[in-house]
Write an enzyme that holds these catalytic residues in place. Sequence first.
Site: not given
Ligand code: IPM
Ligand code: MG
Length: 359
Positions: A137, A194, A229, A253, A257
Site C-alpha cells: 500500500y 506468500k 491462498d 484487506d 472482506d
Molecule cells: C479497507 C478498504 C480500504 C483498504 C480502501 C478503501 C482504501 O478496502 O479498509 O479495507 O484497501 O484498506
Molecule cells: Mg478492504
Amino acid sequence: MAQTLLLLPGDGIGPEVIEQTVRVAEKVAPDLALEYGLVGGASYEEHGTPLTEETLTRAKGASAVLLGAVGGPKWAGVPRDKRPEMGLLGLRKGLDVYANLRPALCFPALADASALKRHLVEGLDILIVRELVGGVYFGEPKGIETLPDGTRRGFDNAEYTTPEIHRITRVAFDIAKGRGNYDRTWGGVCSVEKSNVMDSGQLWKEEVQALYDAELKDTGVPLHHMLADACAMQLVREPKGFDVILADNLFGDILSDEASMLTGSIGMLPSASLSDAGKPGLYEPVHGSAPDIAGQGKANPCAAILSLEMAMRWNLDRIETADAISKAVSTALEKGARTRDLGGEMSTSEMGDAILAEL
Ligand code: IPM
Ligand code: MG
C-alpha cells in the site's frame, strides 16, 4: 481532562451511520466531547484535498477517531493523490495506526444470513490482525510509466522491515493470549503470507518465527504459518478452526472482506486501528461508502455503532460501556431488528431506535 471523540462521517452512507452512532454515544457517554471534521470526498469538495493538515492534527490530539466511510463514483476521475481513499490512507499513516483489528463475529440471530451453512458459522468468533501502514500500500517506488514502445508499465513495491513485522506480531500474540482459544485447528496465531513466491513474504514468515522463538514461545500461544491462498480456502472450509489471523496489509484487506461474508453481513462488522498505547486509535465500519444506497435511510448502522464499542474498549477505557453497547446490538437482533441487508425492512434510524431501546 475530558476525553474527545473526533467524528469523521465522510461520504456515502458514512454520515447516516455516524448519525445513529452519535445518538448511542450521547446516551452511554454523555461526558464524552464530540467533535466533527471532514475526510474523503467531503473534504475534497470543501478544501480540494481528502485530508487537510488541520484535520490530521485534530485527529492526533483526540482520544479516538471514528470514521464513517470514504469514496464514491463522483470522485472516480479525480487524480489518485486527491481521491477520497487517500484521505483514509493518510489518516492511517499519519496516526501510525499499524494494527488493524477486524473481528468476524457471527451473531447467533444472524447465522442463517451467512452464505455458508449454519453449522459452519454458528458461534464464529475470529479476529484478523492486519498490518495497516506498510507493505504494498505504501511501498516505493510505485507508479505508471509509458515505455519507449508506447505501452505502459504499472508497478508497486511490496516491502516489510523487521521492526514493522515484529510490532504487529506482538499485538497479535497479546490478543491471542487474552482469547485463549488454543484448541482450535489453527488456534492461537495463524500468520499468513506468500513466502512461496514473495521475498517480503519469506521475510514475514522468518521474522514472525524468530520473534516467537526469542520472546513469545513462553506465552504458550501456539503459532501456525499458512499461505494466504490456502487461508482463503480454509476460511470457507473450516472458519471456526481459526482464532487470530495475522496478515500483512494487502492479504489482510482481502481476507477480512472474505471473513466478513461468513458472518452474514458486512453491515455488522466494526474495526479498530491501533497505534502504541496512549495514542488515538481510528475506528471504522468495515463496509465502505455504499453509494448505491446512500441517502436513502437503508444502511445498517450496526457496524458503526460497534466501532464506537471498540473505541470504548480499546482507547477510552470504558469496558462496561463497551459491553453494554455490544449487548444492546445483540439483544435488538434477537428481538428481530433487521435492516435490509439482514433481510428486514428497518430504516437506518429505526435500527438506531431498536438499539437505543436496549441501552
Ligand atoms: C479497507 C478498504 C480500504 C483498504 C480502501 C478503501 C482504501 O478496502 O479498509 O479495507 O484497501 O484498506
Ligand atoms: Mg478492504
